[in-house]
Design a protein around this motif. Structure first.
Motif, PDB file in Angstrom:
ATOM      1  N   GLY A 250       0.666  -1.277  -0.071  1.00 24.68           N
ATOM      2  CA  GLY A 250       0.063  -0.065   0.280  1.00 24.68           C
ATOM      3  C   GLY A 250       0.931   1.177  -0.098  1.00 24.68           C
ATOM      4  N   TYR A 251       0.207   2.160  -0.558  1.00 28.94           N
ATOM      5  CA  TYR A 251       1.040   3.461  -0.499  1.00 28.94           C
ATOM      6  C   TYR A 251      -0.009   4.730  -0.349  1.00 28.94           C
ATOM      7  CZ  TYR A 251      -0.187   3.968  -5.445  1.00 28.94           C
ATOM      8  OH  TYR A 251      -0.811   3.857  -6.826  1.00 28.94           O
ATOM      9  N   ILE A 252       0.366   6.065  -0.200  1.00 33.40           N
ATOM     10  CA  ILE A 252      -0.328   6.994   0.024  1.00 33.40           C
ATOM     11  C   ILE A 252      -0.286   8.061  -1.254  1.00 33.40           C
ATOM     12  CG2 ILE A 252      -1.447   9.197   1.262  1.00 33.40           C
ATOM     13  CD1 ILE A 252      -1.845   6.346   2.745  1.00 33.40           C
ATOM     14  N   SER A 253      -1.396   8.360  -1.813  1.00 34.40           N
ATOM     15  CA  SER A 253      -1.334   9.529  -2.971  1.00 34.40           C
ATOM     16  C   SER A 253      -2.017  10.625  -2.603  1.00 34.40           C
ATOM     17  CB  SER A 253      -1.854   8.840  -4.188  1.00 34.40           C
ATOM     18  OG  SER A 253      -3.175   8.381  -4.233  1.00 34.40           O
ATOM     19  N   ALA A 254      -1.508  11.804  -3.148  1.00 37.03           N
ATOM     20  CA  ALA A 254      -2.408  12.917  -2.753  1.00 37.03           C
ATOM     21  C   ALA A 254      -2.804  13.717  -4.005  1.00 37.03           C
ATOM     22  CB  ALA A 254      -1.234  13.959  -1.856  1.00 37.03           C
ATOM     23  N   LEU A 255      -4.103  14.078  -4.161  1.00 37.61           N
ATOM     24  CA  LEU A 255      -4.581  15.021  -5.153  1.00 37.61           C
ATOM     25  C   LEU A 255      -4.441  16.259  -4.703  1.00 37.61           C
ATOM     26  CD1 LEU A 255      -6.120  15.036  -8.027  1.00 37.61           C
ATOM     27  CD2 LEU A 255      -8.295  14.720  -6.858  1.00 37.61           C
ATOM     28  N   ALA A 256      -3.699  16.940  -5.381  1.00 44.23           N
ATOM     29  CA  ALA A 256      -3.376  18.518  -4.773  1.00 44.23           C
ATOM     30  C   ALA A 256      -4.650  19.493  -5.230  1.00 44.23           C
ATOM     31  CB  ALA A 256      -2.062  19.022  -5.573  1.00 44.23           C
ATOM     32  N   PRO A 257      -4.673  20.332  -4.496  1.00 52.11           N
ATOM     33  CA  PRO A 257      -5.777  21.474  -4.710  1.00 52.11           C
ATOM     34  C   PRO A 257      -5.718  21.601  -6.318  1.00 52.11           C
ATOM     35  CG  PRO A 257      -4.840  21.965  -2.882  1.00 52.11           C
ATOM     36  CD  PRO A 257      -3.756  20.717  -3.562  1.00 52.11           C
ATOM     37  N   GLY A 258      -7.044  21.522  -6.832  1.00 47.02           N
ATOM     38  CA  GLY A 258      -6.968  21.964  -8.314  1.00 47.02           C
ATOM     39  C   GLY A 258      -6.447  21.013  -9.275  1.00 47.02           C
ATOM     40  N   GLY A 259      -5.767  19.824  -8.637  1.00 42.90           N
ATOM     41  CA  GLY A 259      -5.138  18.764  -9.621  1.00 42.90           C
ATOM     42  C   GLY A 259      -6.207  17.922 -10.181  1.00 42.90           C
ATOM     43  N   THR A 260      -5.622  17.161 -11.112  1.00 41.19           N
ATOM     44  CA  THR A 260      -6.590  16.107 -11.769  1.00 41.19           C
ATOM     45  C   THR A 260      -5.845  14.842 -11.505  1.00 41.19           C
ATOM     46  OG1 THR A 260      -5.530  16.614 -13.959  1.00 41.19           O
ATOM     47  CG2 THR A 260      -7.275  17.774 -13.593  1.00 41.19           C
ATOM     48  N   VAL A 261      -4.628  14.721 -11.349  1.00 43.69           N
ATOM     49  CA  VAL A 261      -3.892  13.365 -11.233  1.00 43.69           C
ATOM     50  C   VAL A 261      -3.112  13.194  -9.779  1.00 43.69           C
ATOM     51  CG1 VAL A 261      -2.312  11.718 -11.809  1.00 43.69           C
ATOM     52  CG2 VAL A 261      -3.545  13.259 -13.692  1.00 43.69           C
ATOM     53  N   ALA A 262      -3.695  12.204  -8.968  1.00 42.42           N
ATOM     54  CA  ALA A 262      -3.115  12.143  -7.810  1.00 42.42           C
ATOM     55  C   ALA A 262      -1.670  11.644  -7.805  1.00 42.42           C
ATOM     56  CB  ALA A 262      -3.860  11.037  -6.880  1.00 42.42           C
ATOM     57  N   GLN A 263      -0.811  12.003  -7.022  1.00 44.78           N
ATOM     58  CA  GLN A 263       0.500  11.596  -7.078  1.00 44.78           C
ATOM     59  C   GLN A 263       0.946  10.917  -5.959  1.00 44.78           C
ATOM     60  OE1 GLN A 263       2.396  15.911  -7.371  1.00 44.78           O
ATOM     61  NE2 GLN A 263       3.811  14.431  -6.665  1.00 44.78           N
ATOM     62  N   PRO A 264       1.859   9.597  -5.847  1.00 46.23           N
ATOM     63  CA  PRO A 264       2.076   9.075  -4.549  1.00 46.23           C
ATOM     64  C   PRO A 264       3.190   9.965  -3.746  1.00 46.23           C
ATOM     65  CG  PRO A 264       2.675   7.599  -6.387  1.00 46.23           C
ATOM     66  CD  PRO A 264       2.407   8.963  -7.192  1.00 46.23           C
ATOM     67  N   ILE A 265       3.099   9.701  -2.672  1.00 41.80           N
ATOM     68  CA  ILE A 265       3.833  10.576  -1.477  1.00 41.80           C
ATOM     69  C   ILE A 265       4.459   9.795  -0.405  1.00 41.80           C
ATOM     70  CG2 ILE A 265       2.450  12.870  -1.899  1.00 41.80           C
ATOM     71  CD1 ILE A 265       1.059  12.033   1.002  1.00 41.80           C
ATOM     72  N   GLN A 266       5.526  10.183  -0.072  1.00 43.33           N
ATOM     73  CA  GLN A 266       6.406   9.328   0.789  1.00 43.33           C
ATOM     74  C   GLN A 266       5.928   9.792   2.228  1.00 43.33           C
ATOM     75  OE1 GLN A 266      10.626  10.305   1.068  1.00 43.33           O
ATOM     76  NE2 GLN A 266      11.191   7.967   1.269  1.00 43.33           N
ATOM     77  N   ILE A 267       5.539   8.554   2.850  1.00 42.57           N
ATOM     78  CA  ILE A 267       5.297   8.730   4.220  1.00 42.57           C
ATOM     79  C   ILE A 267       6.375   8.034   4.964  1.00 42.57           C
ATOM     80  CG2 ILE A 267       3.635   8.461   6.122  1.00 42.57           C
ATOM     81  CD1 ILE A 267       2.521  10.266   3.905  1.00 42.57           C
ATOM     82  N   ALA A 268       7.267   8.688   5.645  1.00 45.69           N
ATOM     83  CA  ALA A 268       8.498   8.301   6.533  1.00 45.69           C
ATOM     84  C   ALA A 268       8.395   7.919   7.964  1.00 45.69           C
ATOM     85  CB  ALA A 268       9.512   9.221   6.184  1.00 45.69           C
ATOM     86  N   SER A 269       7.222   8.517   8.542  1.00 45.42           N
ATOM     87  CA  SER A 269       6.864   8.033   9.923  1.00 45.42           C
ATOM     88  C   SER A 269       5.504   8.616  10.277  1.00 45.42           C
ATOM     89  CB  SER A 269       7.973   9.071  10.613  1.00 45.42           C
ATOM     90  OG  SER A 269       7.817  10.499  10.599  1.00 45.42           O
ATOM     91  N   GLY A 270       5.079   8.399  11.556  1.00 44.57           N
ATOM     92  CA  GLY A 270       3.915   8.553  11.858  1.00 44.57           C
ATOM     93  C   GLY A 270       3.129   7.045  12.055  1.00 44.57           C
ATOM     94  N   GLU A 271       1.957   7.360  12.537  1.00 46.29           N
ATOM     95  CA  GLU A 271       1.374   6.091  12.620  1.00 46.29           C
ATOM     96  C   GLU A 271       0.824   5.558  11.352  1.00 46.29           C
ATOM     97  OE1 GLU A 271      -3.485   5.304  14.360  1.00 46.29           O
ATOM     98  OE2 GLU A 271      -1.855   5.975  15.808  1.00 46.29           O
ATOM     99  N   ILE A 272       0.512   5.996  10.643  1.00 47.12           N
ATOM    100  CA  ILE A 272       0.127   5.515   8.891  1.00 47.12           C
ATOM    101  C   ILE A 272       1.324   4.729   8.557  1.00 47.12           C
ATOM    102  CG2 ILE A 272      -0.444   6.139   6.719  1.00 47.12           C
ATOM    103  CD1 ILE A 272      -1.977   8.371   7.520  1.00 47.12           C
ATOM    104  N   ARG A 273       2.608   5.293   8.617  1.00 43.95           N
ATOM    105  CA  ARG A 273       3.883   4.423   8.216  1.00 43.95           C
ATOM    106  C   ARG A 273       3.868   3.318   9.122  1.00 43.95           C
ATOM    107  NH1 ARG A 273       5.917   4.173   4.045  1.00 43.95           N
ATOM    108  NH2 ARG A 273       5.258   1.968   4.510  1.00 43.95           N
ATOM    109  N   GLY A 274       3.903   3.299  10.315  1.00 42.48           N
ATOM    110  CA  GLY A 274       3.950   1.920  11.029  1.00 42.48           C
ATOM    111  C   GLY A 274       2.728   1.198  10.876  1.00 42.48           C
ATOM    112  N   LEU A 275       1.599   1.472  10.444  1.00 41.14           N
ATOM    113  CA  LEU A 275       0.513   0.521  10.243  1.00 41.14           C
ATOM    114  C   LEU A 275       0.888  -0.191   8.762  1.00 41.14           C
ATOM    115  CD1 LEU A 275      -2.665   2.589  11.379  1.00 41.14           C
ATOM    116  CD2 LEU A 275      -1.794   0.448  12.265  1.00 41.14           C
TER     117      LEU A 275
END
Length: 698
Positions: A250-275
């Motif tokens: 799994g990975y997290i993607s972000a659809l930027a404000p006004g954007g049309t295509v979501a792009q993968p973003i790096q999650i290096a830490s935090g609860e989401i990374r641990g999960l």
């Protein structure tokens, strides 16, 4: 200086002192309010034509330190990551039981060996045979339970990731919304500290979920970006999404404000990374290692069982689905083996000696007849002379003796992929597999791969943290050899060649190794390949992908015929040295049971799985190493949790020392501004008195 100027100067001082006193009053009132940041009035001298005209209040500012705030965010992210890792790894460890208790999973295999050792003293005892089978059933059921609960734990974690991502989206939207409120307040020099405090608390919560970069906006508020700089909040809020499938990381993607295509973003830490680490790495590796442990442990039990025989000898022996065609399965064997047909008393009826090194067969010590992998089945049936029949269907070899006779096998020194002839085909397995579990196929580079040309498998190459690098679709080549298939997989244009390479080892195991600097990880997106008609896919035969490998521990069961009739357990040995009229197998022979009891002391190669690389050791030793690694991983996670929590506590304390309210300091400030207020008030009073004197003089 005119009286009006004096009054204006004093009035400005009065207003500044009042504003400061209000700020100090708010500080004192909120001394114990969580998330409150002390504030102060921002003042500048008012100068007109080089002459001081009082003081100007530029607004109310919060006393913060951006460096300490960033350090606090980082520490909170790390603490949350390791806290959730520790929590679930501890839960996973508990599934295996207490090492000092009777129910400890790894002690169950010792119970099996002990039951076989006891049965070896009285091999005719149905009670002892039943007890041994019961211990095996308990062991397999416990393995299935653990593997099932690991899968349930993974589902729970995935649900929690989705909830965390949803919460992160809410926080980003609120942070972005507060920017507008803060900006409006800053524009008119109003007090925006209330909204800024709320925004700061939202940022604190967001940092526990994922690591972010926070910068200040000139017009007030903050800009929130991902590690690589993708805008998440500030001038519009991004929409995060959790992208996953059962077979890919799994990975997290972000659809930027006004954007049309979501792009993968790096999650290096935090609860989401641990999960995500738990879901995509820790738990699958634990399931994979459990499967590898069971596969090799059962392999040794089956090796001993295949090298033994029951009394009376079974009328038929049905092998497992090897996933191979017979010529490919037979090629590559070395050494020799003996297949025997015996009567109800164990007396030899027909004997077939197979010499794989010489490529010959002989019946009852007669002349040797040459065979090839293509003619193996026909020659074997000819040598049986009508006393038994060999068939091959669906990847499985089966032998049937002519009634009322039975079959027994002496493995000799036959060997392929570390297994004897009977063991490789699973002719007399005590524990059956319901699908493929041993990925030592025995294939070599010159063997036929057997997959249908034109079929396709889609592989995903991902970075170690799960971010997708590239999906490649490999087409099974027209070339028939394994070398052709591996070349197609390693092609730099249509395969994985740019990021790593597949290789086939001496036992026929196919493995992928990512190359630096990407160190790509491999997963299977789809696999539409088939070996022959209805045969296994590439991922099934070679164990590619997390799904294939992590479900192995649930694919074992005691052979149905033996479970129904414990007397069919192979507790004896075929003895070909006796006289022609003497029984070659006898009731009361416990040599096979003794060999089963010693199966855990035979060295075997374990493939790399979980926290252990490829090793050669006994199953009993591997059980100890595996059990120890589970405890070490849980303890290491707990240590990291405690260390990161200590860092977070220190970062928070230092941040509070700057942002928090100090009553002694506020008392000093209150006294200062009270005196300033009184001074301004006296100046106004003096101006009034002077004005009254002037009026009275007129």
């Amino acid at each position: 200086m005119s009286l009006s100027v004096s009054l204006k100067t004093a009035a400005s001082g009065l207003q500044a002192a009042q504003a400061s006193l209000r700020a100090i009053s708010d500080n004192i009132a909120n001394v114990n309010t969580p998330g409150y940041v002390r504030k102060a009035v921002d003042q500048t001298p008012l100068v007109v034509d080089g002459v001081g005209m009082g003081v100007r209040v530029d607004g109310v500012k919060r006393i913060t330190d951006e460096y300490l705030q960033t350090a606090s965010f980082t520490a909170a992210s790390d603490a949350s990551r390791y806290a959730v890792l520790s929590q679930y790894l501890d839960n996973a460890q508990s599934l295996f039981g207490d090492p000092s208790g009777d129910g400890y999973f790894f002690s169950r295999i010792d119970d099996i060996y002990a039951a076989f050792a006891t049965a070896a003293d009285d091999p005719s005892s149905t009670l002892l045979r039943t007890q041994a089978l019961s211990n095996i059933d308990d062991f397999l059921a416990e393995a299935d339970r653990i593997n099932g609960q690991l899968a349930e734990l993974s589902d729970t974690i995935e649900t929690r990731v989705l909830a965390d991502v949803s919460r992160a989206n809410d926080l980003l939207a609120q942070i972005n919304q507060l920017n507008a409120e803060i900006g409006r307040a800053k524009l008119v020099n109003a007090d925006a500290s209330g909204a800024e405090n709320i925004q700061s608390q939202l940022l604190d919560e967001l940092s526990t979920l994922m690591n972010v970069r926070v910068t200040r906006r000139e017009e007030g508020g903050v800009i929130v970006r991902s590690t690589e700089g993708v805008l998440l909040a500030g001038d519009g809020a991004a929409k995060l999404a959790y992208n996953r499938s059962d077979s890919t990381p799994g990975y997290i993607s972000a659809l930027a404000p006004g954007g049309t295509v979501a792009q993968p973003i790096q999650i290096a830490s935090g609860e989401i990374r641990g999960l995500m680490d738990l879901r995509d790495r820790e738990l699958p590796q634990l399931s994979d290692q459990l499967g590898e442990f069971l596969t090799r442990t059962i392999q040794q039990i089956n090796a001993a069982h295949n090298a033994s025989t029951a009394f009376p000898a079974p009328a038929s022996l049905t092998g497992r689905n090897t996933g191979l065609d017979l010529p490919t399965a037979v090629s590559g064997f070395t050494g020799a083996t003996t297949l025997a047909v015996v009567d109800a008393n164990g007396v030899l009826v027909q004997r077939v000696d197979i010499d794989f090194d010489a490529g010959t067969m002989s019946a009852n010590g007669g002349p040797a007849t040459a065979f090839t992998p293509a003619t193996f089945l026909a020659q074997l049936n000819a040598q049986f002379g009508g006393q038994a029949t060999a068939t091959f269907s669906g990847g499985a070899l089966s032998l049937s003796a002519t009634s009322p006779n039975g079959l027994a096998i002496d493995e000799g020194d036959s060997k392929k992929a570390g297994r004897g002839f009977s063991h490789f085909f699973g002719l007399n397995d005590l524990i059956r597999e319901t699908s493929y579990t041993n990925y030592d196929t025995g294939l070599s580079l010159t063997d036929a791969h057997g997959f249908t040309a034109g079929d396709q498998i889609t592989l995903r190459l991902s970075s170690p943290d799960g971010l997708p690098i590239r999906d490649v679709t490999v087409t099974v080549p027209a070339g028939a050899q394994m070398s052709d298939l591996i070349n197609a997989l390693n092609n730099t244009a249509t395969g994985v060649g740019l990021y790593g390479a597949f290789s086939l080892d001496s036992e026929g195991a196919l493995t992928f190794q990512g190359s630096a600097p990407a160190n790509a990880q491999l997963s299977v997106v789809t696999d539409n390949t088939k070996r022959g008609a209805g045969g296994p896919s590439i991922s099934q035969l070679f164990g590619l992908g997390a799904i294939e490998r992590s479900s192995r521990a649930s694919r074992f069961e005691v052979a149905a015929a033996i479970d129904a009739d414990p007397t069919r357990m192979a507790f004896g040995k075929l003895d070909l040295t006796v006289a022609a009229t003497a029984p070659t197998i006898r009731p009361g022979d416990g040599r096979g049971a003794l060999a089963l009891s010693q199966a855990g002391d035979t060295t075997v190669r374990f493939q790399a799985a979980g926290s252990l690389g490829q090793v050669t050791m006994t199953a009993s030793r591997y059980a100890s190493e595996f059990g120890g690694s589970i405890g070490r991983n849980a303890a290491a996670a707990e240590t990291r949790k405690e260390g990161s929590a200590a860092v977070m506590a220190e970062a928070t304390a230092r941040r509070q020392s700057v942002e928090g309210v100090n009553l002694d300091e506020e008392l000093v400030n209150m006294t200062t501004y009270q005196q300033a207020f009184n001074a301004s008030a006296r100046m106004i009073q003096a101006a009034k008195d002077l004005f009254d004197v002037l009026v009275n003089m007129v």
